[in-house]
Design an enzyme around this catalytic site. Structure first.
Site, short mmCIF file in Angstrom:
data_model
loop_
_atom_site.label_atom_id
_atom_site.label_comp_id
_atom_site.label_asym_id
_atom_site.label_seq_id
_atom_site.Cartn_x
_atom_site.Cartn_y
_atom_site.Cartn_z
N TYR A 212 0.84 -1.20 0.00
CA TYR A 212 0.00 0.00 0.00
C TYR A 212 0.87 1.25 0.00
CZ TYR A 212 1.14 -0.16 4.99
OH TYR A 212 1.81 -0.22 6.17
N GLY A 226 6.44 1.79 13.07
CA GLY A 226 5.34 2.22 12.22
C GLY A 226 3.94 1.97 12.69
N HIS A 230 -4.38 6.55 13.75
CA HIS A 230 -4.57 7.50 12.66
C HIS A 230 -5.97 7.41 12.07
CE1 HIS A 230 -4.36 4.60 9.28
NE2 HIS A 230 -3.41 3.97 9.97
N CYS A 248 -1.72 -0.82 12.63
CA CYS A 248 -2.09 0.46 13.23
C CYS A 248 -3.45 0.37 13.92
CB CYS A 248 -2.12 1.56 12.17
SG CYS A 248 -0.48 2.02 11.55
N ASN A 250 -6.70 1.94 13.61
CA ASN A 250 -7.53 2.74 12.72
C ASN A 250 -8.72 3.32 13.47
OD1 ASN A 250 -5.84 1.95 10.65
ND2 ASN A 250 -7.40 0.89 9.46
#
Length: 287
Positions: A212, A226, A230, A248, A250
């Site tokens: 991505y 990382g 977010h 992450c 989300n």
């Protein structure tokens, strides 16, 4: 202790000494009290008036984070970077003084020979004043409120408390199968109002099935490798329901903005009920 006396006739006899030596092997001074050496305060102790001088440092003036005047969260470690490698770690630690207005126990730990860190055994007490002294460098900063974020993969929910009171909940979608967000204690690092997330930066080509390259808003870093909280408007349908990210946390655009604006560097983020453990990362100080 015995004192020796010599008579006029040259005879020698022993009698009780008039005073104990000031230090082992030191001279006797009649009437003087024995000297008691005051140990230096333990790192993390409350400040004391007229503290003993620090030993001569075996390093040049270092860089210290947090910086002078900063306000940080309760999980923020102290990071000291040296200009040159330090061979004698024990001597270097003795030449560093850390004080806290709310005394707390902690420990040093090294990242190679050019960086040492110190953190308390438990989170810093909220609203503490911290000072660090090392080789002529002095930094003073403050711990803010106790803001703790808990991300629960069993409920797909993020809960934020401030000084023990819940102030916000938000649905989330965490790491999907083979990309699970590891359990552990993270803490807030840098913030990016906008950034590009690119899978090729960690070895996954953009044109591969799991690749991505996407523009992201309201990105708050939780790990060096990382993991961010977010905005992810593309996964709103999964948020609160299932896991769909590459690791992450989300959240919606509104929740991403809220977290970005209301968290501060060093605030802890606890991930639970996922799989694996967060280790081996530059921000894994609490694991």
């Amino acid at each position: 202790m015995l004192a020796l006396t010599v008579t006029a006739a040259g005879a020698v006899f022993a009698g009780p000494g008039v005073a104990a030596p000031l230090w082992p092997g030191g001279p006797d001074i009649p009437g003087a009290p024995a000297a008691v050496q005051t140990p230096p305060p333990e790192n993390g102790a409350a400040p004391v008036k007229n503290p003993p001088a620090l030993p001569q440092a075996n390093f040049a003036a270092p860089g210290i984070s947090p910086g002078d005047g900063d306000v940080v969260g309760v999980a923020q470690p102290i990071i000291i970077n040296f200009k040159d490698p330090v061979g004698d770690h024990d001597a270097a630690e003795k030449a560093i003084r850390i004080t806290s207005s709310n005394a707390t126990h902690g420990h040093f730990y090294w990242h190679g020979d050019k960086q040492v860190r110190w953190r308390p055994e438990e989170f810093w007490p909220a609203n503490s004043d911290i000072t660090i002294e090392a080789a002529g460098t002095k930094v003073a900063y403050k711990i803010g409120d106790e803001v703790i974020t808990t991300a629960d993969d069993a409920t797909h929910t993020i809960t934020i408390t401030r000084n023990g009171e819940v102030v916000k909940t938000m649905p989330t979608s965490m790491g999907k199968a083979k990309h699970e967000t590891p359990n552990g204690i993270y803490y807030v690092g840098e913030k990016n109002r906008k950034m590009v997330m690119d899978s090729s930066t960690y070895g996954v080509p953009v044109d591969s099935p799991e690749g991505y390259k996407v523009d992201v808003e309201w990105a708050t870093r939780l790990s060096s490798n990382g993991i961010f909280v977010h905005a992810a408007p593309w996964s709103v349908a999964q948020q609160g329901v299932s896991d769909a990210s590459h690791g992450c946390l989300n959240v919606s655009t509104a929740d991403g903005q809220w977290f970005f604006e209301n968290s501060q560097k060093g605030d802890p983020v606890v991930v639970q009920n996922s799989t694996g453990t967060f280790t081996g990362d530059g921000m894994s100080d609490w694991n």
